[in-house]
Motif scaffolding. Structure first.
Motif, PDB file in Angstrom:
ATOM      1  N   VAL A   1      64.862 -38.146 -31.988  1.00  0.00           N
ATOM      2  CA  VAL A   1      66.137 -38.001 -31.284  1.00  0.00           C
ATOM      3  C   VAL A   1      66.857 -36.703 -31.627  1.00  0.00           C
ATOM      4  O   VAL A   1      67.758 -36.282 -30.892  1.00  0.00           O
ATOM      5  CB  VAL A   1      67.064 -39.205 -31.565  1.00  0.00           C
ATOM      6  N   ASP A   2      66.466 -36.057 -32.721  1.00  0.00           N
ATOM      7  CA  ASP A   2      67.108 -34.807 -33.127  1.00  0.00           C
ATOM      8  C   ASP A   2      66.266 -33.576 -32.821  1.00  0.00           C
ATOM      9  O   ASP A   2      66.662 -32.458 -33.165  1.00  0.00           O
ATOM     10  CB  ASP A   2      67.400 -34.818 -34.635  1.00  0.00           C
ATOM     11  N   VAL A   3      65.112 -33.748 -32.176  1.00  0.00           N
ATOM     12  CA  VAL A   3      64.164 -32.641 -32.085  1.00  0.00           C
ATOM     13  C   VAL A   3      64.739 -31.439 -31.354  1.00  0.00           C
ATOM     14  O   VAL A   3      64.530 -30.289 -31.749  1.00  0.00           O
ATOM     15  CB  VAL A   3      62.832 -33.099 -31.447  1.00  0.00           C
ATOM     16  N   ASP A   4      65.477 -31.658 -30.258  1.00  0.00           N
ATOM     17  CA  ASP A   4      66.037 -30.524 -29.528  1.00  0.00           C
ATOM     18  C   ASP A   4      67.033 -29.749 -30.386  1.00  0.00           C
ATOM     19  O   ASP A   4      67.065 -28.513 -30.365  1.00  0.00           O
ATOM     20  CB  ASP A   4      66.713 -30.998 -28.238  1.00  0.00           C
ATOM     21  N   LYS A   5      67.840 -30.487 -31.151  1.00  0.00           N
ATOM     22  CA  LYS A   5      68.813 -29.823 -32.021  1.00  0.00           C
ATOM     23  C   LYS A   5      68.121 -29.081 -33.166  1.00  0.00           C
ATOM     24  O   LYS A   5      68.564 -28.008 -33.579  1.00  0.00           O
ATOM     25  CB  LYS A   5      69.796 -30.853 -32.577  1.00  0.00           C
TER      26      LYS A   5
ATOM     27  N   ILE B   1      65.030 -27.695 -33.180  1.00  0.00           N
ATOM     28  CA  ILE B   1      64.330 -26.474 -32.765  1.00  0.00           C
ATOM     29  C   ILE B   1      65.268 -25.414 -32.198  1.00  0.00           C
ATOM     30  O   ILE B   1      64.878 -24.249 -32.078  1.00  0.00           O
ATOM     31  CB  ILE B   1      63.205 -26.781 -31.749  1.00  0.00           C
ATOM     32  N   THR B   2      66.496 -25.802 -31.870  1.00  0.00           N
ATOM     33  CA  THR B   2      67.471 -24.814 -31.394  1.00  0.00           C
ATOM     34  C   THR B   2      68.498 -24.461 -32.455  1.00  0.00           C
ATOM     35  O   THR B   2      69.455 -23.736 -32.188  1.00  0.00           O
ATOM     36  CB  THR B   2      68.192 -25.313 -30.122  1.00  0.00           C
ATOM     37  N   GLY B   3      68.285 -24.964 -33.674  1.00  0.00           N
ATOM     38  CA  GLY B   3      69.127 -24.556 -34.796  1.00  0.00           C
ATOM     39  C   GLY B   3      70.520 -25.127 -34.813  1.00  0.00           C
ATOM     40  O   GLY B   3      71.430 -24.540 -35.410  1.00  0.00           O
ATOM     41  N   LYS B   4      70.731 -26.281 -34.201  1.00  0.00           N
ATOM     42  CA  LYS B   4      72.055 -26.899 -34.229  1.00  0.00           C
ATOM     43  C   LYS B   4      72.342 -27.440 -35.638  1.00  0.00           C
ATOM     44  O   LYS B   4      71.427 -27.812 -36.372  1.00  0.00           O
ATOM     45  CB  LYS B   4      72.130 -28.040 -33.205  1.00  0.00           C
ATOM     46  N   PRO B   5      73.608 -27.493 -36.034  1.00  0.00           N
ATOM     47  CA  PRO B   5      73.943 -27.962 -37.393  1.00  0.00           C
ATOM     48  C   PRO B   5      73.720 -29.459 -37.550  1.00  0.00           C
ATOM     49  O   PRO B   5      74.420 -30.268 -36.955  1.00  0.00           O
ATOM     50  CB  PRO B   5      75.436 -27.610 -37.525  1.00  0.00           C
ATOM     51  N   LEU B   6      72.726 -29.799 -38.323  1.00  0.00           N
ATOM     52  CA  LEU B   6      72.379 -31.197 -38.581  1.00  0.00           C
ATOM     53  C   LEU B   6      72.305 -31.498 -40.064  1.00  0.00           C
ATOM     54  O   LEU B   6      72.550 -32.618 -40.498  1.00  0.00           O
ATOM     55  CB  LEU B   6      71.011 -31.525 -37.969  1.00  0.00           C
ATOM     56  N   PHE B   7      71.929 -30.491 -40.840  1.00  0.00           N
ATOM     57  CA  PHE B   7      71.604 -30.693 -42.244  1.00  0.00           C
ATOM     58  C   PHE B   7      72.833 -30.466 -43.129  1.00  0.00           C
ATOM     59  O   PHE B   7      73.812 -29.830 -42.719  1.00  0.00           O
ATOM     60  CB  PHE B   7      70.471 -29.766 -42.657  1.00  0.00           C
ATOM     61  N   GLY B   8      72.769 -30.972 -44.337  1.00  0.00           N
ATOM     62  CA  GLY B   8      73.889 -30.819 -45.252  1.00  0.00           C
ATOM     63  C   GLY B   8      74.273 -29.379 -45.465  1.00  0.00           C
ATOM     64  O   GLY B   8      75.463 -29.040 -45.544  1.00  0.00           O
ATOM     65  N   ILE B   9      73.281 -28.523 -45.545  1.00  0.00           N
ATOM     66  CA  ILE B   9      73.549 -27.111 -45.812  1.00  0.00           C
ATOM     67  C   ILE B   9      74.260 -26.435 -44.645  1.00  0.00           C
ATOM     68  O   ILE B   9      74.829 -25.356 -44.783  1.00  0.00           O
ATOM     69  CB  ILE B   9      72.231 -26.392 -46.166  1.00  0.00           C
TER      70      ILE B   9
ATOM     71  N   THR C   1      74.247 -36.629 -43.769  1.00  0.00           N
ATOM     72  CA  THR C   1      73.665 -35.646 -42.868  1.00  0.00           C
ATOM     73  C   THR C   1      72.148 -35.818 -42.876  1.00  0.00           C
ATOM     74  O   THR C   1      71.589 -36.477 -43.753  1.00  0.00           O
ATOM     75  CB  THR C   1      73.990 -34.216 -43.313  1.00  0.00           C
ATOM     76  N   ARG C   2      71.507 -35.225 -41.907  1.00  0.00           N
ATOM     77  CA  ARG C   2      70.044 -35.184 -41.929  1.00  0.00           C
ATOM     78  C   ARG C   2      69.607 -34.355 -43.137  1.00  0.00           C
ATOM     79  O   ARG C   2      70.300 -33.416 -43.538  1.00  0.00           O
ATOM     80  CB  ARG C   2      69.518 -34.567 -40.634  1.00  0.00           C
ATOM     81  N   MET C   3      68.445 -34.705 -43.696  1.00  0.00           N
ATOM     82  CA  MET C   3      67.945 -34.003 -44.882  1.00  0.00           C
ATOM     83  C   MET C   3      66.727 -33.169 -44.566  1.00  0.00           C
ATOM     84  O   MET C   3      65.833 -33.625 -43.852  1.00  0.00           O
ATOM     85  CB  MET C   3      67.583 -35.017 -45.976  1.00  0.00           C
ATOM     86  N   GLY C   4      66.695 -31.978 -45.112  1.00  0.00           N
ATOM     87  CA  GLY C   4      65.517 -31.128 -44.980  1.00  0.00           C
ATOM     88  C   GLY C   4      64.519 -31.453 -46.069  1.00  0.00           C
ATOM     89  O   GLY C   4      64.163 -30.621 -46.899  1.00  0.00           O
ATOM     90  N   GLY C   5      64.058 -32.704 -46.065  1.00  0.00           N
ATOM     91  CA  GLY C   5      63.120 -33.183 -47.082  1.00  0.00           C
ATOM     92  C   GLY C   5      63.841 -33.904 -48.198  1.00  0.00           C
ATOM     93  O   GLY C   5      65.005 -33.625 -48.511  1.00  0.00           O
ATOM     94  N   GLY C   6      63.160 -34.858 -48.782  1.00  0.00           N
ATOM     95  CA  GLY C   6      63.729 -35.606 -49.900  1.00  0.00           C
ATOM     96  C   GLY C   6      62.670 -35.881 -50.950  1.00  0.00           C
ATOM     97  O   GLY C   6      62.794 -35.484 -52.095  1.00  0.00           O
ATOM     98  N   PHE C   7      61.611 -36.617 -50.550  1.00  0.00           N
ATOM     99  CA  PHE C   7      60.453 -36.896 -51.405  1.00  0.00           C
ATOM    100  C   PHE C   7      60.835 -37.563 -52.727  1.00  0.00           C
ATOM    101  O   PHE C   7      60.068 -37.531 -53.685  1.00  0.00           O
ATOM    102  CB  PHE C   7      59.659 -35.617 -51.675  1.00  0.00           C
ATOM    103  N   GLY C   8      62.038 -38.146 -52.789  1.00  0.00           N
ATOM    104  CA  GLY C   8      62.501 -38.785 -54.007  1.00  0.00           C
ATOM    105  C   GLY C   8      63.574 -37.996 -54.729  1.00  0.00           C
ATOM    106  O   GLY C   8      64.382 -38.560 -55.468  1.00  0.00           O
ATOM    107  N   ARG C   9      63.614 -36.680 -54.531  1.00  0.00           N
ATOM    108  CA  ARG C   9      64.602 -35.861 -55.261  1.00  0.00           C
ATOM    109  C   ARG C   9      66.033 -36.250 -54.907  1.00  0.00           C
ATOM    110  O   ARG C   9      66.929 -36.242 -55.766  1.00  0.00           O
ATOM    111  CB  ARG C   9      64.373 -34.374 -54.950  1.00  0.00           C
ATOM    112  N   ARG C  10      66.259 -36.602 -53.640  1.00  0.00           N
ATOM    113  CA  ARG C  10      67.616 -36.915 -53.209  1.00  0.00           C
ATOM    114  C   ARG C  10      67.982 -38.389 -53.426  1.00  0.00           C
ATOM    115  O   ARG C  10      68.981 -38.862 -52.912  1.00  0.00           O
ATOM    116  CB  ARG C  10      67.802 -36.487 -51.748  1.00  0.00           C
TER     117      ARG C  10
END
Length: 714
Positions: free
Chosen positions: A203-207, A209-217, A389-398
């Motif tokens: 559901v977030d793919v368009d945002k 690939i177009t660089g919309k603000p989704l992530f915490g950073i 917010t959406r996360m750019g990876g977590g793998f347990g760290r977050r």
């Protein structure tokens, strides 16, 4: 699903070819907007949405918003969890808008991203949510028509009666929301699913690939300051003094202050904060032992050689089995520390005022983190709000909210809104790492059968959790024992994608191949024969299903053309159960210029009903590639408490041209879904190690493979 294979890099050593609302809004789509028949975007702000329950909002025009309760770290739950609700709500997916829910401990349960459990735990509750809402809408329509609800049917959000009258959800939502909540609503049978089991794009793919603000950073707030934190450069050090006079003269710097053994630099931009931090002059003193990898290796080996263990499981008489054995096989397997290296470094926003504590950012454990911050600041948890917010990876760290606590602490001191941002160097140097572990496995062979099995684990800080000793081969071997020991280190360790099993699977599945070779039997048949011993067991401790594990083994054999490839292709097999799912993998390796190259991995997985096949395939492929990459290259060493890798120039990750083709096959059944984000990773290392053994004759027992003393990587 296949991934493309790029050109081979000859220089590589080893290559491997209940929330507060719900609904759907159609937003602007960059690609569809270019098409002649593109429909104009719907202005969400002009729609009249009505709260229906904690997950769902329905507008008067029938559009539906469904809130996804759990954190999204790339595992796809922001798409798949709303699919469960939409299925039972019986609304067309194209009329659904998905939004990220906020933390709400009164409404939602288990708002956690971890352990591959989101869909498993949400399977029935989320479907019940959709089905209950649907029944209330039908009841409202029936009352309006003066008919019995049993005479009504629903399709794509339209309610019909036997007279042919129709009402949309939006026309009855106000009345429905006032009705008594029905109990024991009936859920759909899998054969009637229309959304579950279909490919649905993220559901977030368009945002994305177009660089919309989704992530915490990406998060911004007017008047927000950016904080860069200087932390002790070595585990075992503490701050004794510092000079910030130079840092305070830098452009954009607003404040510099100490909190605990750390120093915060606040500035008007990330760059200014990070540059000013470099000009700090800090003095550090030794607080505890400054540890090194060389010391860890000796300590862990000493634990394996010693006698001080905790026994997690014991069956039969292991000592007797080994005493009476015709032959004994024993091997030791070793793994290093690993950082998480999420693409998005750790970051978090906090705005602490006298009235509230506002938190925004990427976190896998929002409730736990909010509670920790409330305790840290001595505030009522009711004063704390947390937006995920959406996360750019977590793998347990977050899972670990240390960075969020830093943000809240700094904001509380500065009395300003603050975003803490780690640099990549901060991220690797101040991590919560996968612990270094060594396993020693010993098997007893008597009369051509495996009669004893003894697994010993020596780990930094923590040992395997209690369920793992009940995974295969538990129950399959009469005399079976699992012992653990650990060394308490000041280096912080924690969960890393598929905790413990990420390396244990490599050790055990490599061992089973060598055990079969020692016994002179087929390696796959050995596993299948052992599974026969578990069928019909009454041992309630056993976690896996022998029938389902047997099923994926046979499916992987079939789909990989096991034993039928040309003479230049060498195959390696591995199977494993973890996170409630059963997986088997076959790796195809070829030799090019004397170097083993993994061309393809065939993965068979039984994870029950697959909610979103498109997203599921992405998860499995990612797990396989992650498992291969870290088995081959991942390594973090310490010297006097200092991590010896600070960025990707000296920490090796798998590269695009090294990724193999990954072919995924799901077992089709009507069993409730189980874990998917992690189970495909653990078997990958053993599959390629067993294939490399077939190709080169060399058995790998230590990760990363690139550091093998054997000259097989060029």
């Amino acid at each position: 699903m296949n991934s493309s294979k790029n050109n081979i890099d000859r220089r590589s050593f080893l290559r491997t070819s209940a929330l507060a609302g719900g609904g759907m809004i159609i937003g602007f789509n960059l690609f569809n907007a270019c098409k002649p028949k593109a429909k104009p975007a719907i202005d969400i702000s002009k729609l009249n949405f009505n709260d229906f329950n904690g997950f769902i909002k329905i507008a008067d025009n029938g559009m539906v918003t469904i809130f996804s309760p759990n954190p999204e770290i790339g595992q796809g739950v922001k798409t798949s969890m709303p699919m469960l609700i939409a299925e039972e709500l019986d609304v067309a997916w194209e009329n659904v808008h998905v939004a990220q829910g906020g933390l709400d401990m009164d409404v939602f349960e288990r708002q956690v991203a971890g352990g591959s459990q989101s869909i498993r735990h949400g399977w029935e509750p989320l479907r019940q949510t959709g089905a209950t809402a649907k029944q209330m809408l039908v009841n409202a329509a029936a009352a309006k028509w003066g008919v019995d609800a049993s005479e009504c049917s629903v399709e794509n959000g339209i309610i019909s009666n036997k007279k042919g009258e129709k009402l949309g959800y939006g026309e009855v939502v106000l009345e429905a929301a006032k009705l008594e909540i029905p109990k024991d609503v009936k859920l759909k049978e899998p054969k009637d699913f229309k959304i579950i089991g279909q490919d649905v794009k993220n559901v977030d793919v368009d945002k994305i690939i177009t660089g919309k603000p989704l992530f915490g950073i990406d998060f911004k707030r007017e008047g927000m300051l950016y904080a860069s934190v200087m932390r002790p450069p070595a585990f075992g050090q503490k701050l004794s003094s510092f000079d910030d006079s130079d840092a305070k003269t830098k452009d954009g710097v607003v404040d510099v202050f100490q909190f605990g053994d750390k120093i915060a630099v606040l500035a008007t931009s990330t760059w200014q904060a990070m540059q000013a931090k470099k000009s700090l002059k800090a003095n550090w003193e030794v607080d505890t032992t400054l540890e090194s990898t060389e010391d860890h290796d000796k300590i862990l080996m000493g634990l394996l050689d010693g006698s001080k263990f905790e026994t997690l499981r014991t069956d039969g008489n292991v000592k007797k089995a080994f005493k009476e054995a015709d032959k004994v096989l024993e091997r030791t397997y070793e793994s290093p520390f690993l950082p998480h290296n999420c693409l998005e470094p750790m970051n978090f926003f906090a705005n602490v005022t006298d009235e509230k504590v506002e938190l925004v950012g990427p976190i896998q454990t929002p409730a736990g983190t909010a509670n920790r911050i409330a305790k840290e600041l001595e505030r009522d948890i009711k004063d704390v709000t947390l937006e995920m917010t959406r996360m750019g990876g977590g793998f347990g760290r977050r899972l670990y909210g240390d960075f969020a606590i830093e943000a809240a602490t700094i904001s509380n001191i500065a009395k300003k809104p603050v975003q803490v941002i780690f640099s990549r160097e901060d991220d690797m140097a101040d991590g919560i790492y996968r612990p270094a572990i060594k396993y020693r496995i010993k098997a007893a062979i008597k009369d051509a059968k495996v009669t004893g099995y003894h697994l010993k684990e020596a780990a930094i800080n923590n040992n395997m959790y209690g369920l793992i000793p009940n995974f295969f081969p538990a129950g399959a071997i009469e005399n079976y024992q699992v012992d653990v020991a650990n060394y308490k280190s000041n280096i912080t360790t924690g969960a890393w994608r598929a905790p413990y099993t990420n390396f244990l699977a490599f050790a055990e599945q490599s061992f089973f191949d060598e055990l079969a070779e020692t016994m002179g039997v087929d390696n796959i048949q050995l596993r299948l024969d052992l599974l026969q011993n578990v069928k019909g067991t009454t041992d309630e401790r056993i976690q896996y299903s022998p029938e389902r594990l047997e099923g994926v083994i046979k499916l992987a054999v079939e789909k990989s053309d096991w034993g039928k490839k040309d003479k230049n292709t060498y195959q390696g097999f591995s199977s494993y159960y973890c996170h409630n799912s059963h997986v088997a993998e076959v790796a195809d390796v070829v030799m090019e210029s004397g170097v083993p190259i993994v061309k393809k991995v065939t993965c068979a997985i039984d994870c029950g009903i697959v909610v979103n096949p498109l997203g599921a395939k992405n998860q499995v492929e990612g797990g396989v590639i992650d498992g291969i990459g870290h088995a081959m290259y991942g390594n973090l060493e310490f010297k006097n408490g200092v991590p010896q890798s600070a960025n990707f120039n000296n920490y090796r990750l798998i590269r695009m041209q090294e990724t193999p083709q990954v072919e995924v096959h799901f077992v089709e059944n009507d069993i409730a879904p189980t874990g998917l984000g992690e189970p495909s990773l653990p078997p990958a290392g053993a599959a390629i190690a067993n294939a490399i053994k077939a190709a080169t004759g060399i058995r790998l027992t230590k990760q990363p493979f690139i550091n093998s003393s054997e000259k097989i990587f060029g």
